[in-house]
Design a protein around this motif. Structure first.
Motif, PDB file in Angstrom:
ATOM      1  N   PRO A 108      -9.275   5.569 -10.203  1.00  0.00           N
ATOM      2  CA  PRO A 108      -8.769   6.573  -9.264  1.00  0.00           C
ATOM      3  C   PRO A 108      -9.705   6.761  -8.078  1.00  0.00           C
ATOM      4  O   PRO A 108     -10.900   6.475  -8.174  1.00  0.00           O
ATOM      5  CB  PRO A 108      -8.705   7.843 -10.119  1.00  0.00           C
ATOM      6  N   LYS A 109      -9.138   7.235  -6.971  1.00  0.00           N
ATOM      7  CA  LYS A 109      -9.913   7.359  -5.744  1.00  0.00           C
ATOM      8  C   LYS A 109     -10.153   8.813  -5.381  1.00  0.00           C
ATOM      9  O   LYS A 109      -9.205   9.576  -5.186  1.00  0.00           O
ATOM     10  CB  LYS A 109      -9.180   6.658  -4.594  1.00  0.00           C
ATOM     11  N   PHE A 110     -11.431   9.158  -5.294  1.00  0.00           N
ATOM     12  CA  PHE A 110     -11.849  10.471  -4.826  1.00  0.00           C
ATOM     13  C   PHE A 110     -12.276  10.330  -3.358  1.00  0.00           C
ATOM     14  O   PHE A 110     -12.850   9.310  -2.977  1.00  0.00           O
ATOM     15  CB  PHE A 110     -13.023  10.990  -5.656  1.00  0.00           C
ATOM     16  N   PRO A 111     -12.048  11.352  -2.537  1.00  0.00           N
ATOM     17  CA  PRO A 111     -12.410  11.229  -1.119  1.00  0.00           C
ATOM     18  C   PRO A 111     -13.900  10.956  -0.870  1.00  0.00           C
ATOM     19  O   PRO A 111     -14.244  10.138  -0.032  1.00  0.00           O
ATOM     20  CB  PRO A 111     -11.991  12.582  -0.534  1.00  0.00           C
ATOM     21  N   GLY A 159      -0.162  10.380  -0.136  1.00  0.00           N
ATOM     22  CA  GLY A 159       0.273  11.546  -0.890  1.00  0.00           C
ATOM     23  C   GLY A 159      -0.867  12.480  -1.245  1.00  0.00           C
ATOM     24  O   GLY A 159      -0.634  13.638  -1.588  1.00  0.00           O
ATOM     25  N   ILE A 160      -2.095  11.988  -1.165  1.00  0.00           N
ATOM     26  CA  ILE A 160      -3.246  12.868  -1.423  1.00  0.00           C
ATOM     27  C   ILE A 160      -3.313  13.980  -0.378  1.00  0.00           C
ATOM     28  O   ILE A 160      -3.863  15.045  -0.627  1.00  0.00           O
ATOM     29  CB  ILE A 160      -4.569  12.056  -1.461  1.00  0.00           C
ATOM     30  N   ASP A 198      -4.064   6.375  -7.937  1.00  0.00           N
ATOM     31  CA  ASP A 198      -3.800   4.971  -7.609  1.00  0.00           C
ATOM     32  C   ASP A 198      -4.648   4.522  -6.427  1.00  0.00           C
ATOM     33  O   ASP A 198      -5.261   5.334  -5.735  1.00  0.00           O
ATOM     34  CB  ASP A 198      -2.313   4.781  -7.268  1.00  0.00           C
ATOM     35  N   ALA A 199      -4.666   3.214  -6.179  1.00  0.00           N
ATOM     36  CA  ALA A 199      -5.480   2.652  -5.095  1.00  0.00           C
ATOM     37  C   ALA A 199      -4.905   2.933  -3.712  1.00  0.00           C
ATOM     38  O   ALA A 199      -5.606   2.821  -2.709  1.00  0.00           O
ATOM     39  CB  ALA A 199      -5.622   1.139  -5.283  1.00  0.00           C
TER      40      ALA A 199
END
Length: 685
Positions: A205-208, A243-244, A258-259
């Protein structure tokens, strides 16, 4: 809940603890009463840690903690303690470190089993109900049958917890000097994790992780690296399209699973949005990309609308769930959109990539974009201005619908450290965009903190229902000092800088470990836990030690204080080998490394036109600079002896207390700054 009997948590103020106040589990809040009972009854302790916006915390509560049969097992064999990790980050830090030491992945909910002396011997995160009950029974049995073995294990973990990260990684003073080659090495190691298609760092998962990209902005500025800047732009564009980002209402979710930044964990945290306001503001300063300005303005509107109290404090978070579903508040079915938008729905659906089947659960759609407004307008033969007006109207209609929906739960506790991040973000946004409303919000928030959460030179950590509680942690002081320095730079009101110095002196007296030069997370007067931790790794919030090291560097310059500078240098010196190896987890430290590589510019503005001159400076991206100004006598050493030349407002550009010829325009000063901070040649990778 009339038929339910509340447990002890009903007397707490934390929304997370109150969520569990009607569980049949005999919960205690963290404190002496629970610890004493465990000792008296010689029972193991279960510490369950989470936070109000945590989706899987809610799941485990509904599946296990609300079930009487499971609660009976917990109550029979354990003293059960519930902890809000946002309220007690000191407790959380000890026990998540313990779970890592057990070789397990940390996360929340965090469930840790302790001896009656509060020493951990087993733990984990989420457990399904049957697995949870079996684990409870196994541990209760082991505690009776194999007590000596468990006590020995717990003792070993307790010893491990008292080894600092500096000892663990063999970090020590070595008289290290920052170098261009090491800066490039640091960048190369960070770039190995770049997702070159969708931005951010791989894998999902991607965190800012805003500090990573704040560092890249500085690296690009210093080296003229187009690759580094391109990755920042790719990341910020993809996050803003994804969507984030809440396409209708502004503001960011905590992370994307997701990426592609498409499917978020829908909780919205104050700390993420504050740091992303700072990042997008700085990125706008570099690129002048109007998308970044839009994101900043919309995100601040979201915070003002949904996270700001009547007292101008900022609440902690919004939950991911509503009506029992994650993301329901933010998502739409195609049918809903057709009824709402009628003839415009096909164009809307093309713009936001809506499908009849949906791209999320239950046939619902997460709004997201794939291209810029310019590209979309051209593809669909629309004038750009016409498209943008349509988008504004679409957002207005969506927000009107959302206003009638059941809202996600609000965690309305006000945390000092997170408010400091937002205070700084508002000052950063004001500096870049000159929007007076941002400064007014910042000043009202600063006044609130000083009136409600501060006692002299001491800070409290949490505020709710008119009451400040819990001694301030290092993160409260560090982030507040950083915010006050920034607030001074956009107002030139020296009281903010003087108060930053007072807080700094308090931390040096009450948090600093003089042996290794790092700061403890807790005040020396705070409750004694089984370990007193130091936070050095930058996470979703930068580590309190990295923030303090930068604070000391800047305040050392402002106040010509050699002790501050030496303390900052010592901290960076110890950390440098690790920063070079693991920059993605130490990017705030990497920013300090950059600051130390070339002298930090000291810019002094004196005369009647000080505010106007400061505003003109904000057009330029000048990340390694302190700025001060006054139209009268000042208490700051760097302003002492500096006077307007020939009655005109005058700018002095100085390095290491040596000033260049005074000038009268920001453009002239910029030339001196560009000459003083030499660019290094970027090595081709």
């Amino acid at each position: 809940m009339a038929d339910k009997i509340p447990n002890r948590l009903i007397k707490e103020s934390s929304p997370y603890l109150l969520q569990h106040a009607y569980n049949p589990v005999d919960w205690y809040p963290w404190g002496e009463e629970a610890l004493q009972r465990a000792k008296q009854e010689d029972k193991p302790i279960l510490v369950s840690i989470g936070y109000a916006a945590c989706h899987w915390c809610h799941v485990m509560e509904h599946q296990s903690f609300e079930k009487k049969a499971i609660a009976d097992v917990m109550n029979q064999h354990f003293v059960c303690i519930k902890v809000d990790r946002e309220e007690r980050p000191d407790v959380d830090a000890v026990y998540i470190d313990a779970v890592h030491a057990m070789g397990m992945q940390g996360g929340w909910p965090l469930n840790v089993f302790l001896t009656s002396e509060a020493k951990p011997f087993y733990g984990g995160t989420y457990f399904a109900p049957q697995q949870w009950v079996q684990l409870l029974k196994d541990i209760a049995n082991a505690y009776k049958q194999n007590r000596q073995e468990l006590d020995e294990t717990a003792e070993q973990f307790a010893e491990h917890l008292n080894i600092s990260d500096l000892q663990k990684y063999g970090l020590k003073q070595n008289g290290h000097q920052a170098s261009e080659e090491e800066l490039h090495q640091l960048y190369r190691n960070l770039s190995k994790r770049f997702d070159k298609e969708k931005g951010g760092l791989s894998p999902a998962p991607k965190f800012p992780m805003p500090s990573n990209f704040l560092f890249l902005l500085r690296y690009s500025h210093h080296t003229q690296s187009e690759l580094a800047l391109a990755h920042v732009n790719l990341t910020l564009n993809q996050m803003a399209y994804g969507g984030i980002y809440d396409q209708a209402g502004g503001g960011f979710a905590r992370y994307a699973v997701d990426a592609n930044w498409l499917v978020p964990h829908f909780e919205k945290m104050l700390y993420d949005n504050a740091q992303l306001i700072t990042l997008y503001s700085e990125a706008y300063q570099v690129t002048k990309n109007p998308l970044y300005k839009q994101v900043v303005y919309e995100t601040i509107r979201f915070v003002e609308r949904e996270l700001m109290s009547e007292e101008y404090g900022f609440y902690s978070s919004l939950d991911a769930d509503s009506e029992g579903e994650e993301g329901r508040f933010y998502t739409f079915t195609r049918d809903e959109l057709q009824k709402l938008l009628k003839d415009e729905e096909p164009l809307f659906s093309k713009y936001y990539n809506i499908t009849a089947a949906g791209n999320f659960e239950h046939g619902r759609n997460i709004l997201h974009r794939l291209v810029s407004d310019e590209a979309f307008a051209k593809e669909n033969e629309l004038e750009l201005e016409v498209l943008q007006e349509m988008v504004k109207e679409w957002k207005r209609k969506l927000m009107k619908v959302r206003a009638k929906r059941i809202r996600p739960a609000l965690d309305d506790k006000i945390l000092c450290s997170w408010n400091a991040l937002m205070l700084k973000a508002l000052a950063d946004a004001y500096c870049v965009f000159g929007q007076r409303r941002f400064l007014e919000m910042a000043l009202k928030n600063a006044d609130f903190i000083f009136e409600k959460i501060r006692e002299g030179n001491k800070l409290c950590h949490s505020y709710k229902n008119g009451k400040a509680t819990i001694d301030g942690f290092l993160e409260d002081y560090a982030l507040m000092i950083a915010a006050l320095v920034r607030l001074y730079e956009v107002t030139f009101n020296e009281e903010w800088l003087i108060q930053a110095k007072r807080f700094t002196d308090y931390t040096l007296t009450n948090f600093l470990d003089k042996e290794d030069g790092m700061f403890y997370f807790t005040d020396k007067t705070a409750e004694k836990l089984i370990a007193r931790k130091k936070e050095i790794f930058d996470n979703v919030i930068p580590s309190s030690n990295s923030v303090m090291a930068i604070n000391l560097h800047l305040l050392g310059l402002y106040f010509d204080n050699e002790t501050y500078q030496q303390t900052s240098n010592r901290m960076l010196d110890s950390m440098t080998p690790l920063i070079l190896k693991e920059p993605s987890h130490l990017s705030k430290w990497a920013i300090l490394y950059y600051n130390k590589l070339t002298p930090t510019a000291e810019v002094a503005i004196v005369g009647k036109q000080v505010p106007q001159m400061r505003e003109e400076f904000s057009v330029f991206y000048l990340p390694n600079m302190i700025v001060m100004g006054s139209d009268h006598k000042s208490k700051l050493p760097l302003l002492a002896d500096k006077i307007p030349v020939n009655g005109k407002t005058t700018i002095y550009v100085c390095y290491n207390k040596t000033c260049q010829l005074p000038v009268h325009t920001p453009a002239e000063a910029l030339k001196q700054l560009q000459a003083g901070q030499q660019k290094s040649k970027f090595p081709v990778l």
